[in-house]
Write an enzyme that holds these catalytic residues in place. Structure first.
Site, short mmCIF file in Angstrom:
data_model
loop_
_atom_site.label_atom_id
_atom_site.label_comp_id
_atom_site.label_asym_id
_atom_site.label_seq_id
_atom_site.Cartn_x
_atom_site.Cartn_y
_atom_site.Cartn_z
N HIS A 259 43.12 14.85 0.57
CA HIS A 259 42.13 13.81 0.90
C HIS A 259 42.18 12.66 -0.10
O HIS A 259 41.42 12.67 -1.07
CB HIS A 259 40.72 14.42 0.89
CG HIS A 259 40.48 15.38 2.00
ND1 HIS A 259 39.87 15.03 3.16
CD2 HIS A 259 40.78 16.70 2.11
CE1 HIS A 259 39.79 16.08 3.96
NE2 HIS A 259 40.34 17.11 3.34
N GLN B 189 1.81 1.98 -3.46
CA GLN B 189 0.68 2.46 -4.28
C GLN B 189 0.41 3.95 -4.02
O GLN B 189 0.20 4.73 -4.94
CB GLN B 189 -0.58 1.67 -3.94
CG GLN B 189 -0.50 0.20 -4.30
CD GLN B 189 -1.75 -0.56 -3.82
OE1 GLN B 189 -2.85 -0.03 -3.87
NE2 GLN B 189 -1.57 -1.77 -3.35
N GLU C 267 41.00 9.81 0.22
CA GLU C 267 39.79 8.99 0.27
C GLU C 267 38.79 9.33 -0.83
O GLU C 267 38.02 8.47 -1.25
CB GLU C 267 39.10 9.13 1.64
CG GLU C 267 38.42 10.45 1.95
CD GLU C 267 39.36 11.52 2.53
OE1 GLU C 267 40.58 11.42 2.30
OE2 GLU C 267 38.85 12.46 3.19
N CYS D 197 44.45 15.37 6.43
CA CYS D 197 44.14 16.80 6.59
C CYS D 197 44.33 17.22 8.05
O CYS D 197 45.46 17.29 8.50
CB CYS D 197 42.75 17.10 6.06
SG CYS D 197 42.61 18.80 5.50
N LYS E 292 0.81 -1.23 0.00
CA LYS E 292 0.00 0.00 0.00
C LYS E 292 0.85 1.28 0.00
O LYS E 292 0.54 2.21 -0.76
CB LYS E 292 -0.96 -0.02 1.20
CG LYS E 292 -2.06 1.03 1.13
CD LYS E 292 -3.14 0.69 0.13
CE LYS E 292 -4.15 -0.27 0.74
NZ LYS E 292 -5.11 -0.76 -0.26
N PRO E 293 1.91 1.37 0.84
CA PRO E 293 2.70 2.62 0.79
C PRO E 293 3.24 2.89 -0.61
O PRO E 293 3.28 4.05 -1.05
CB PRO E 293 3.86 2.34 1.77
CG PRO E 293 3.36 1.27 2.68
CD PRO E 293 2.41 0.43 1.86
N1 GLN Z 1 40.57 22.50 9.77
C1 GLN Z 1 41.75 22.22 9.00
C2 GLN Z 1 41.99 23.29 7.95
O1 GLN Z 1 41.07 23.99 7.57
C3 GLN Z 1 41.69 20.85 8.39
C4 GLN Z 1 40.60 20.70 7.39
C5 GLN Z 1 40.27 19.26 7.08
O2 GLN Z 1 40.59 18.36 7.85
N2 GLN Z 1 39.55 19.02 5.98
O3 GLN Z 1 43.08 23.42 7.46
#
Ligand code: GLN
Length: 533
Positions: free
Chosen positions: A509, A194, A511, A383, A191-192
């Site tokens: 970064h 629909q 990641e 960072c 039903k949700p």
């Molecule tokens: N606060 C820190 C800066 O601005 C690290 C930033 C972060 O870890 N993305 O440099």
């Protein structure tokens, strides 16, 4: 080269059903058939971008190569497709209104009353079509954030209605809903779904495909019932059943024929099913791994794992390619101190200290770093994590007891991390950090150089503060070395302790650019060191 096809992914019934993963999976399947595909996220909030949002609100802020601060779904898109996204891949209501109001002030609409329809909807449509026309994609998959029925989503839904009308068989709408299971009666409820499709129909949109999230297999009967009530072909009612890893979703969607249904809908030929060989190779490794690698992730947002989405995924990728099950233990930096670090970090093969902003949790990060540095446990600082490693070394090795970052203590006598010169006059907070990809030259023989296997790399950034080069000589003399620098400005990008088993702090970064088929070299080397006996 076919003309660009547009696929819209909407959601109903509940939020967090995984529209991003369904969009990324469909994109993956179309890409595997040789199409050039991109995915775009439209977010119905008024912030111009998520850069100024607290991670508790929407999880991590993902940064693109061109320096856009975006929704974390773009991370999924890149991890699945292995192709970079850009500013154009994430648009918010804030940006749409800002563009329209700027045009109004310039006089572009002179004489006209500026309204949600057509001006806001036209701006939404322009942003959707931009990717197709400018970048020549075969497919633009647009994920509409939020849930149909939300006031905020209305202009987007209206824009999709208009586009569907204009584009005819070059557009398709995939609607994702939930089929809940009632334990008491042992039943799956449609039903949700629909009602949610009715809501779409009220807004003038007939969905072409329904993807139903479910914890249990959906019978043909249930599919037929949904098809009947929702005017959808019963083959186009497909299930998205819970799986162990998000990376299995493309395989499941292929089994359900999602890509074929969409291809048929947009008038493209259905050739042979792609084998997804490399992708399945990764899944195989993921399931086959017997040994475990245990990584501690030290941060202050650990209550919400989404705040560290890309880091956790990058660790998973690298763990898998090192034939390990990856276990990430989230450790709250506010609960760490010099006295309990040994106990809290006990049994970890490696420790990663996370990025972040502001003072909260800093002391705990420093305690974690002191412990892993003194005990030869592999360390990756990202960072703020790298900046903390620098501060810790100043205080405990260089004997600069009050050393700090200017961010945490404006009056520190030793600002080993200081505000970047071009940040000094910045007053606006949104979009003003050092953002996006910058060059980094690596020192031969360093851990980082060995990880990448080359000297010139480009990595993404998001920061205002940097290593203070006035202290570099003192650091290098005392055993912590700059292993990577920006060739244009001399900004230190990487600090390492060569005498340590593996101790690497990166200002950038890594990641953000780890993908399923291309794990990031820094994460690969970190895991390698962590599993080394
Ligand atoms: N606060 C820190 C800066 O601005 C690290 C930033 C972060 O870890 N993305 O440099």
């Amino acid at each position: 080269m076919p003309e660009t096809r547009y696929v819209f992914v909407t959601g109903g019934v509940a939020s967090s059903l995984g529209k991003g993963i369904i969009s990324a999976s469909l994109a993956k399947l179309l890409q595997a058939r040789g199409y050039k595909v991109t995915i775009q996220k439209l977010d119905p909030y008024l912030n111009v971008d998520p850069g100024t949002l607290n991670p508790y609100e929407h999880g991590e802020c993902f940064v693109t190569e061109d320096g856009a601060e975006t929704d974390l779904d773009l991370g999924h898109y890149e991890r699945f497709l292995n192709v970079p996204t850009s500013q154009a891949n994430n648009v918010t209501t804030g940006r749409i209104y800002q563009n329209v109001i700027n045009k109004e002030r310039k006089g572009d609409y002179l004489g006209k009353t500026v309204q949600i329809i057509p001006h806001i909807t036209d701006e939404i449509k322009r942003n959707i079509k931009l990717l197709g026309s400018k970048h020549k994609y075969d497919f633009v998959i647009t994920e509409i954030g939020g849930t149909v029925g939300d006031i905020e989503s209305l202009p987007y839904v209206e824009a999709v209605r208009q586009l569907k009308w204009e584009l005819g068989n070059h557009a398709a709408v995939v609607h994702l809903t939930l089929v809940p299971y009632l334990n008491a009666s042992g039943e799956l409820k449609t039903k949700p779904t629909q009602h949610s499709v009715k809501q779409l129909l009220e807004n003038g949109i007939q969905p072409d495909v329904l993807v139903l999230r479910t914890e249990h297999e959906l019978s043909q009967d249930i599919r037929r019932k949904v098809a009947l009530f929702c005017n959808v072909d019963s083959k186009a009612v497909i299930q998205s059943i819970d799986v162990k890893t998000i990376y299995e979703v493309p395989v499941k969607m292929q089994e359900e024929g999602l890509d074929e249904i969409v291809l048929k809908k947009v008038d493209l030929p259905i050739d042979k099913k792609p084998a997804l060989k490399e992708w399945k190779g990764f899944l195989n490794k993921l399931y086959k791994a017997e040994k475990t690698v245990k990584i501690g992730l030290v941060g202050k947002y650990v209550e919400l794992a989404d705040a560290y989405k890309s880091i956790i995924e990058a660790l998973n990728h690298a763990g898998t390619y090192n034939d390990r099950k990856t276990k990430v233990e989230l450790i709250h930096s506010e609960e760490l101190n010099d006295q309990n670090a040994a106990e809290k970090l006990n049994g970890l093969d490696g420790v990663l200290v996370a990025p972040g902003f502001g003072h909260r949790g800093i002391e705990g990060k420093l305690s974690a770093i002191k412990y892993v540095r003194e005990n030869n446990i592999p360390f990756l600082g990202i960072c703020l994590g790298m900046q903390c490693a620098v501060i810790e070394y100043a205080r405990n090795v260089l004997n600069l007891k009050d050393a700090s970052s200017r961010e945490m203590n404006e009056r520190t006598p030793d600002a080993v991390i200081d505000l970047m010169e071009d940040q000094k006059n910045v007053t606006d907070m949104g979009g003003t950090m050092r953002l996006g990809a910058y060059d980094c030259n690596l020192k031969e023989g360093s851990n980082s150089f060995n990880a990448y296997g080359k000297a010139d790399v480009k990595e993404r950034h998001r920061h205002r503060y940097e290593f203070n080069n006035e202290y570099l000589e003192a650091y290098e003399k005392a055993g912590m070395k700059a292993a990577g620098c920006n060739p244009d400005t001399g900004l230190v990008e990487i600090m390492e302790i060569p005498k340590h088993k593996w101790f690497v702090g990166v200002q950038f970064h890594p990641e953000y650019s780890s993908t399923v088929l291309k794990p990031h070299p820094i994460f690969m080397a970190f895991i390698k060191a962590a599993i080394q006996e």
